[in-house]
Every structure is written in C-alpha cells, then in structure tokens.
Design an enzyme around this catalytic site. Sequence first.
Site, PDB file in Angstrom:
ATOM      1  N   ASP A  54       0.817  -1.219   0.000  1.00 22.91           N
ATOM      2  CA  ASP A  54       0.000   0.000   0.000  1.00 22.91           C
ATOM      3  C   ASP A  54       0.848   1.265   0.000  1.00 22.91           C
ATOM      4  O   ASP A  54       0.695   2.121  -0.871  1.00 22.91           O
ATOM      5  CB  ASP A  54      -0.927   0.045   1.232  1.00 22.91           C
ATOM      6  CG  ASP A  54      -2.087  -0.931   1.112  1.00 22.91           C
ATOM      7  OD1 ASP A  54      -2.376  -1.378  -0.011  1.00 22.91           O
ATOM      8  OD2 ASP A  54      -2.698  -1.246   2.145  1.00 22.91           O
ATOM      9  N   ARG A  72       0.588   4.916  17.295  1.00 26.84           N
ATOM     10  CA  ARG A  72       0.120   5.908  16.301  1.00 26.84           C
ATOM     11  C   ARG A  72       0.424   7.360  16.666  1.00 26.84           C
ATOM     12  O   ARG A  72       0.888   8.118  15.809  1.00 26.84           O
ATOM     13  CB  ARG A  72      -1.368   5.721  16.014  1.00 26.84           C
ATOM     14  CG  ARG A  72      -1.731   4.354  15.472  1.00 26.84           C
ATOM     15  CD  ARG A  72      -0.891   3.962  14.295  1.00 26.84           C
ATOM     16  NE  ARG A  72      -1.158   2.590  13.868  1.00 26.84           N
ATOM     17  CZ  ARG A  72      -0.476   1.961  12.928  1.00 26.84           C
ATOM     18  NH1 ARG A  72       0.532   2.568  12.310  1.00 26.84           N
ATOM     19  NH2 ARG A  72      -0.772   0.724  12.597  1.00 26.84           N
ATOM     20  N   ASP A  86      -6.902   3.415  13.002  1.00 24.07           N
ATOM     21  CA  ASP A  86      -5.595   4.061  12.894  1.00 24.07           C
ATOM     22  C   ASP A  86      -5.625   5.379  12.131  1.00 24.07           C
ATOM     23  O   ASP A  86      -4.917   6.323  12.475  1.00 24.07           O
ATOM     24  CB  ASP A  86      -4.581   3.092  12.279  1.00 24.07           C
ATOM     25  CG  ASP A  86      -4.241   1.979  13.254  1.00 24.07           C
ATOM     26  OD1 ASP A  86      -4.222   2.263  14.475  1.00 24.07           O
ATOM     27  OD2 ASP A  86      -4.004   0.844  12.820  1.00 24.07           O
ATOM     28  N   SER A  93      -3.836  -9.085   7.838  1.00 25.68           N
ATOM     29  CA  SER A  93      -3.248  -7.775   8.064  1.00 25.68           C
ATOM     30  C   SER A  93      -2.571  -7.824   9.429  1.00 25.68           C
ATOM     31  O   SER A  93      -3.208  -8.142  10.430  1.00 25.68           O
ATOM     32  CB  SER A  93      -4.353  -6.714   8.036  1.00 25.68           C
ATOM     33  OG  SER A  93      -3.856  -5.538   8.653  1.00 25.68           O
TER      34      SER A  93
HETATM   35  N1  ARG Z   1      -7.707  -3.279  16.265  1.00 24.60           N
HETATM   36  C1  ARG Z   1      -6.452  -2.744  16.680  1.00 24.60           C
HETATM   37  C2  ARG Z   1      -6.580  -1.279  16.961  1.00 24.60           C
HETATM   38  O1  ARG Z   1      -7.481  -0.656  16.488  1.00 24.60           O
HETATM   39  C3  ARG Z   1      -5.344  -3.029  15.703  1.00 24.60           C
HETATM   40  C4  ARG Z   1      -5.481  -2.348  14.372  1.00 24.60           C
HETATM   41  C5  ARG Z   1      -4.465  -2.750  13.332  1.00 24.60           C
HETATM   42  N2  ARG Z   1      -4.513  -4.160  13.089  1.00 24.60           N
HETATM   43  C6  ARG Z   1      -3.963  -4.801  12.076  1.00 24.60           C
HETATM   44  N3  ARG Z   1      -4.031  -6.084  12.068  1.00 24.60           N
HETATM   45  N4  ARG Z   1      -3.333  -4.168  11.125  1.00 24.60           N
HETATM   46  O2  ARG Z   1      -5.748  -0.739  17.644  1.00 24.60           O
END
Ligand code: ARG
Length: 393
Positions: A13, A96, A125, A177
């Site tokens: 991506d 983040r 995110d 992911s």
């Molecule tokens: N659900 C988690 C959060 O919102 C992780 C998000 C990212 N997860 C991922 N498999 N890329 O903090």
Amino acid sequence: MKKVVLAYSGGLDTSCIVRWLKERGYEVICFVADLGQGFGQGENFEEIENRALAAGASKVYIRDLQEEFIEDFILPALKANAIYEGKYLLATALGRPLIAKYLVQIAHKEKAQSVAHGCTGKGNDQVRLEVAVGILDPTLEIIAPVRDWEFKSREEEIEYALKYNIPIDVTKKKPYSIDRNLWGVSIEAGILENLEQEPPEDIYLLTKSPTHTASYPKYLEITFAKGVPTKIDGKLFKLKNLINYLNEVGGQFGVGRADMVENRLVGIKSREIYEAPAGTILYTAHKELEALVLDRELAHFKEMVSLKYAELVYYGLWFSALKNALDGFINQTQKLVSGTIKLRLSKGSCVVVGRKSSHSLYKKELSTYGKEDKFDQKLAEGFIKLWGMPYKR
Ligand code: ARG
C-alpha cells in the site's frame, strides 16, 4: 513543488502511495518509524529504504523510536493498567500518536505542507493519526490515498505496482493484516473474519501454542520501582531488553494471546487476534503490586481511571487535555509502587505466586487467624451498627 511526508512501512500500500502522490504533483518524503516491529524477524531497514527510493521517494527518514515509545507511551499505559475492553493491551494504538508526532516534526523540518498515511477508511488508525496530527499542527493537509484511490482490489494494486516497477514482495504476504511493534502484534482479516473459526496456529508470531509448550513451569521475579519495571530475577535490565526478554520467555510458554471481538471507533465490530507476552506479564505483576500498596479507595478509583485511559488511547485522544491530566493522577499513584512480584508461567497462563514490598499495606498481625492476632474483634460490633444504620427502616 508541493511536498508531502508519508508514513511509510515498506508494504504494498504505502509503496503504491509514493507513486500515486507523485502522479498528483507531490515530492514524496518517506518516514519509517522503528517501533521494534523487526524484533525476532530481522526487519531490514536498508531494504525498506531502497524500496521507498525505487518507488519514487526523494528522501527517506528512518528513525529508531523504540526508547521514546517505551518511555513516553508504553510506560504510561502500563502504570495506568490500560486495557481496552478487557483484552487489548493497545500495542498498535499506542504507536500511532508517536508516528504522528514525527510526521509533523519532519514536515516542519522539510517545510512540507502535507502528510500522508496508508490507513484504510474503516479502521481506527486513520483516526488516531489524523486527530494527533490535527492537534499538533492543524495547518497541515492530511492525505489518505487508500480512502480515495481507484484500486478496488489487491490485484489491481499489484498490477499498478508492476506497471511502474514499484518493488513489492508479494510472496511474503500472508492473507492477514498484521501490525507489529515492541509491545505486541495485532492480526486480522482473512479467515479470522469468520467468528466461529479458531485461529490457525500459523498466524502467531511471538507465542507458542499453549498445548505445545514445556510441561514444566517457568518462575520469574519482576521488580518495580515507582511503577516502572527494573529487574528480572534480581538482575537490572534496560527497559527495551526487559521487554524483549519477556516477549521471548512469555512466548515460549504461550503467554499473552487474546482472541477478541472489539468495538471500533468507526462503529463496527471486528475480530482481532493479539499477542503481547511481555505486556501480559508486566500488567499481571504491576496490578498485583498495586493491590499490595494502594489503599482501597485509591485502588478502586484507579480502576475507573484505567478504563477511561484505555478508551482515550484507543480513541486516538493521546494528545488530549484529559489524557494529560490523567497522567498526572496516575504518576501520583505510582510513588509507592515498588517491590517484587513472583510469577509462574505455564501452558499459556501467567499467575502470581508471591509478592513483597516495603510499602505493603498488608499487616499479617491484623489479617491472621493465628495466635499473633492483634485485630480487636470487639470493635467490629460498633462498626457494623453504624455502617448498617442508614439502611434500617
Ligand atoms: N484493532 C487494533 C486497533 O485498532 C489493531 C489495528 C491494526 N490491526 C492490524 N491487524 N493491522 O488498535
């Protein structure tokens, strides 16, 4: 020329985003944050840098942010015992705001007017990054190409990458992911979207299956000073080494897995698998030490603060005034959180088996049923009369 700083991971991506932004007239500067995602699997930052340049980036910043991640993000969350919806230790969510902070910093340094990221329009995110950037510098333009671009499938994206010689590693990609850093792993998508399905063993990156771990237990003693873990088995550790070590041994004993259906910010429920061996061990020990040294009212109040704190982290409100104010409260509670907790790891479980602290409020002469008892039982009678008085009609 317009300049944009892109939070770059080296994946498909963000590599396509470099080219996509260039086509729209931007000079693209890539920023790669090292939050410890390479631990144990030899993430190669040189390779990532070359990939960014080959995709068309004019410059690549690679920053090792692990120490800052630990000091300013992981430790506050640990002191707060912040857990989202009872299971998630917030590894992704904590990373983040730190990434956002450096996006803004590099944008200022480069005199760029824009920042960009590769988050989808369905996740948390995007919210965390954009709210944080907005707080730190509301004048920056934020671009989220994955929300806007024309590709409808991964295949179309791969086609685009091949057409423009964007280097990608399609073979390595699992049908999941995955987000990873020093504090844990988050895994979603693919067959995990079927809630009735047990996660296949091969998704896990840090933990052994609890059914295949050693038949003997592992004992560990964790020492804290003012809420901060400092020693394992009496030996001083630097925090980064301490976390890496606990991820290693915790993982060996299958500790720290969670299979969860969670409420996302954007209003949907999603299923995610988490691994956080070190986090699980440290939370267990830290909470136990607090049970020993915090008085009842403070302990109960702090539990409410923990819930709120976890929500704020999850909701992307790290740089908010409330979160800041809660840090003040939490730090105040940690002054006496010093001592040692003994744990037993075995077959995926992590349980407390011993505790000691010079600030302990446990008084054996008061709680004992033995002959050294100093508790004046006669006082209980009057106490009960007064305590129950308001409820009698
Ligand atoms: N659900 C988690 C959060 O919102 C992780 C998000 C990212 N997860 C991922 N498999 N890329 O903090």
